[in-house]
Design a protein around this motif. Sequence first.
Motif, PDB file in Angstrom:
ATOM      1  N   PRO A 139       0.813  -1.216   0.000  1.00 22.13           N
ATOM      2  CA  PRO A 139       0.000   0.000   0.000  1.00 22.13           C
ATOM      3  C   PRO A 139       0.846   1.265   0.000  1.00 22.13           C
ATOM      4  O   PRO A 139       0.350   2.342  -0.332  1.00 22.13           O
ATOM      5  CB  PRO A 139      -0.827  -0.127   1.284  1.00 22.13           C
ATOM      6  CG  PRO A 139      -0.017  -1.009   2.175  1.00 22.13           C
ATOM      7  CD  PRO A 139       0.638  -1.986   1.250  1.00 22.13           C
ATOM      8  N   ASP A 140       2.131   1.140   0.381  1.00 21.37           N
ATOM      9  CA  ASP A 140       3.023   2.297   0.352  1.00 21.37           C
ATOM     10  C   ASP A 140       3.209   2.849  -1.052  1.00 21.37           C
ATOM     11  O   ASP A 140       3.563   4.025  -1.231  1.00 21.37           O
ATOM     12  CB  ASP A 140       4.384   1.909   0.937  1.00 21.37           C
ATOM     13  CG  ASP A 140       5.011   0.729   0.205  1.00 21.37           C
ATOM     14  OD1 ASP A 140       4.403  -0.374   0.219  1.00 21.37           O
ATOM     15  OD2 ASP A 140       6.099   0.898  -0.383  1.00 21.37           O
ATOM     16  N   LEU A 141       2.947   2.026  -2.085  1.00 22.77           N
ATOM     17  CA  LEU A 141       3.064   2.488  -3.475  1.00 22.77           C
ATOM     18  C   LEU A 141       1.905   3.394  -3.866  1.00 22.77           C
ATOM     19  O   LEU A 141       1.906   3.947  -4.957  1.00 22.77           O
ATOM     20  CB  LEU A 141       3.147   1.285  -4.427  1.00 22.77           C
ATOM     21  CG  LEU A 141       4.364   0.381  -4.246  1.00 22.77           C
ATOM     22  CD1 LEU A 141       4.294  -0.817  -5.189  1.00 22.77           C
ATOM     23  CD2 LEU A 141       5.659   1.170  -4.492  1.00 22.77           C
ATOM     24  N   ASP A 161       7.297 -11.338   7.203  1.00 21.83           N
ATOM     25  CA  ASP A 161       7.455 -10.478   6.026  1.00 21.83           C
ATOM     26  C   ASP A 161       7.977  -9.108   6.481  1.00 21.83           C
ATOM     27  O   ASP A 161       7.351  -8.067   6.244  1.00 21.83           O
ATOM     28  CB  ASP A 161       6.105 -10.339   5.316  1.00 21.83           C
ATOM     29  CG  ASP A 161       6.248  -9.895   3.865  1.00 21.83           C
ATOM     30  OD1 ASP A 161       7.391  -9.806   3.379  1.00 21.83           O
ATOM     31  OD2 ASP A 161       5.216  -9.639   3.232  1.00 21.83           O
ATOM     32  N   GLY A 162       9.141  -9.132   7.139  1.00 26.05           N
ATOM     33  CA  GLY A 162       9.695  -7.987   7.841  1.00 26.05           C
ATOM     34  C   GLY A 162       9.561  -6.620   7.196  1.00 26.05           C
ATOM     35  O   GLY A 162       8.851  -5.749   7.731  1.00 26.05           O
ATOM     36  N   PRO A 163      10.215  -6.358   6.055  1.00 29.10           N
ATOM     37  CA  PRO A 163      10.160  -5.017   5.467  1.00 29.10           C
ATOM     38  C   PRO A 163       8.738  -4.583   5.097  1.00 29.10           C
ATOM     39  O   PRO A 163       8.403  -3.404   5.207  1.00 29.10           O
ATOM     40  CB  PRO A 163      11.030  -5.155   4.214  1.00 29.10           C
ATOM     41  CG  PRO A 163      11.915  -6.318   4.475  1.00 29.10           C
ATOM     42  CD  PRO A 163      11.111  -7.253   5.312  1.00 29.10           C
ATOM     43  N   VAL A 164       7.906  -5.527   4.692  1.00 25.36           N
ATOM     44  CA  VAL A 164       6.546  -5.190   4.272  1.00 25.36           C
ATOM     45  C   VAL A 164       5.686  -4.788   5.472  1.00 25.36           C
ATOM     46  O   VAL A 164       4.747  -4.009   5.331  1.00 25.36           O
ATOM     47  CB  VAL A 164       5.919  -6.364   3.482  1.00 25.36           C
ATOM     48  CG1 VAL A 164       4.471  -6.077   3.111  1.00 25.36           C
ATOM     49  CG2 VAL A 164       6.727  -6.618   2.215  1.00 25.36           C
ATOM     50  N   ILE A 165       6.021  -5.284   6.650  1.00 21.98           N
ATOM     51  CA  ILE A 165       5.291  -4.861   7.852  1.00 21.98           C
ATOM     52  C   ILE A 165       5.435  -3.356   8.036  1.00 21.98           C
ATOM     53  O   ILE A 165       4.449  -2.641   8.262  1.00 21.98           O
ATOM     54  CB  ILE A 165       5.790  -5.619   9.097  1.00 21.98           C
ATOM     55  CG1 ILE A 165       5.446  -7.106   9.003  1.00 21.98           C
ATOM     56  CG2 ILE A 165       5.178  -5.020  10.367  1.00 21.98           C
ATOM     57  CD1 ILE A 165       5.998  -7.948  10.139  1.00 21.98           C
ATOM     58  N   ARG A 170       3.252   2.269   7.821  1.00 21.94           N
ATOM     59  CA  ARG A 170       3.232   3.647   7.316  1.00 21.94           C
ATOM     60  C   ARG A 170       1.936   3.925   6.562  1.00 21.94           C
ATOM     61  O   ARG A 170       1.343   5.000   6.691  1.00 21.94           O
ATOM     62  CB  ARG A 170       4.438   3.897   6.408  1.00 21.94           C
ATOM     63  CG  ARG A 170       5.763   3.938   7.170  1.00 21.94           C
ATOM     64  CD  ARG A 170       6.884   4.478   6.314  1.00 21.94           C
ATOM     65  NE  ARG A 170       7.197   3.609   5.200  1.00 21.94           N
ATOM     66  CZ  ARG A 170       8.022   2.564   5.291  1.00 21.94           C
ATOM     67  NH1 ARG A 170       8.580   2.255   6.460  1.00 21.94           N
ATOM     68  NH2 ARG A 170       8.279   1.822   4.228  1.00 21.94           N
ATOM     69  N   ALA A 171       1.495   2.949   5.779  1.00 22.07           N
ATOM     70  CA  ALA A 171       0.248   3.118   5.032  1.00 22.07           C
ATOM     71  C   ALA A 171      -0.940   3.229   5.976  1.00 22.07           C
ATOM     72  O   ALA A 171      -1.847   4.048   5.764  1.00 22.07           O
ATOM     73  CB  ALA A 171       0.053   1.956   4.062  1.00 22.07           C
ATOM     74  N   ARG A 180      -7.539  -1.234   9.774  1.00 25.47           N
ATOM     75  CA  ARG A 180      -7.020  -2.201  10.739  1.00 25.47           C
ATOM     76  C   ARG A 180      -5.821  -2.902  10.123  1.00 25.47           C
ATOM     77  O   ARG A 180      -5.852  -3.285   8.945  1.00 25.47           O
ATOM     78  CB  ARG A 180      -8.090  -3.224  11.117  1.00 25.47           C
ATOM     79  CG  ARG A 180      -7.648  -4.183  12.223  1.00 25.47           C
ATOM     80  CD  ARG A 180      -8.709  -5.220  12.524  1.00 25.47           C
ATOM     81  NE  ARG A 180      -8.256  -6.167  13.526  1.00 25.47           N
ATOM     82  CZ  ARG A 180      -8.794  -7.362  13.732  1.00 25.47           C
ATOM     83  NH1 ARG A 180      -9.839  -7.744  13.005  1.00 25.47           N
ATOM     84  NH2 ARG A 180      -8.317  -8.177  14.652  1.00 25.47           N
ATOM     85  N   LEU A 181      -4.777  -3.050  10.897  1.00 23.55           N
ATOM     86  CA  LEU A 181      -3.584  -3.790  10.483  1.00 23.55           C
ATOM     87  C   LEU A 181      -3.502  -5.064  11.310  1.00 23.55           C
ATOM     88  O   LEU A 181      -3.493  -5.008  12.541  1.00 23.55           O
ATOM     89  CB  LEU A 181      -2.328  -2.941  10.685  1.00 23.55           C
ATOM     90  CG  LEU A 181      -0.974  -3.634  10.465  1.00 23.55           C
ATOM     91  CD1 LEU A 181      -0.840  -4.117   9.035  1.00 23.55           C
ATOM     92  CD2 LEU A 181       0.165  -2.690  10.831  1.00 23.55           C
ATOM     93  N   VAL A 182      -3.469  -6.213  10.620  1.00 23.27           N
ATOM     94  CA  VAL A 182      -3.397  -7.512  11.298  1.00 23.27           C
ATOM     95  C   VAL A 182      -2.114  -8.215  10.868  1.00 23.27           C
ATOM     96  O   VAL A 182      -1.866  -8.378   9.664  1.00 23.27           O
ATOM     97  CB  VAL A 182      -4.624  -8.397  10.960  1.00 23.27           C
ATOM     98  CG1 VAL A 182      -4.453  -9.796  11.544  1.00 23.27           C
ATOM     99  CG2 VAL A 182      -5.903  -7.753  11.476  1.00 23.27           C
ATOM    100  N   ILE A 183      -1.317  -8.615  11.836  1.00 20.58           N
ATOM    101  CA  ILE A 183      -0.113  -9.401  11.575  1.00 20.58           C
ATOM    102  C   ILE A 183      -0.465 -10.871  11.762  1.00 20.58           C
ATOM    103  O   ILE A 183      -0.847 -11.286  12.862  1.00 20.58           O
ATOM    104  CB  ILE A 183       1.040  -9.013  12.527  1.00 20.58           C
ATOM    105  CG1 ILE A 183       1.268  -7.494  12.518  1.00 20.58           C
ATOM    106  CG2 ILE A 183       2.308  -9.766  12.153  1.00 20.58           C
ATOM    107  CD1 ILE A 183       1.692  -6.943  11.181  1.00 20.58           C
TER     108      ILE A 183
END
Length: 219
Positions: A139-141, A161-165, A170-171, A180-183
């Motif tokens: 989503p940062d794109l 998925d470290g960097p994508v987290i 940020r998004a 909502r952000l779910v890991i």
Amino acid sequence: MSEVLSRDASEVRIEPEGLDGLLGIPQGALGIVIFAHGSGSGRLSPRNNHVAAALRQAGLATFLLDLLTPEEEHDRRNVFDIDLLAGRLVLATRWLRQRQETSRLTASYFGASTGAAAALRAAAAEPDVAAVVSRGGRPDLALEVLPAVRAPTLLLVGSRDGPVIGMNERACDALQAEKRLVIVEGAGHLFEEPGTLDEVVRHATRWFLDHLHPSAERS
């Protein structure tokens, strides 16, 4: 997974663009989820087919679409052209509204990898979209348009998925709509680990059903 899809979805084509898709509409469908695939993937993606089959069982229609023609896919620049992909997603949304069998179905988006950015850009342009779900997305794109997204957005990211987290964090901060952000514990970027894709199905199904038009009946 694709065998399940073939029994309850039909091949369709959006003309004159020549975009191929798989359209599945269960009886009494509550809404329709349009899939935006990541780079190198398309309507036959086994993971997205698995999610789509589960969504149809929950009463949601699904549309898995190739956002590029085979000729366009040969140019790798097109695969990462988020504006182009988002434009195709908007085109598909409006095409579904013109079809008798889907005209009354409220649209939502499910985006994977770079397809998540396309889904969010399209949602910014289509304010009637009911909800967006991103699986292992980028989503940062689409960061600059995220404040304009009105659709409630669920970001699903694997714990491995470290960097994508960080990109999703940020998004999530940039989104002004319900979010909502779910890991998902134990999942990598592709959610290939046992049980992780089922977690995606569970979260996505509930998010879509919870954010349909209030008049829709929920199961």
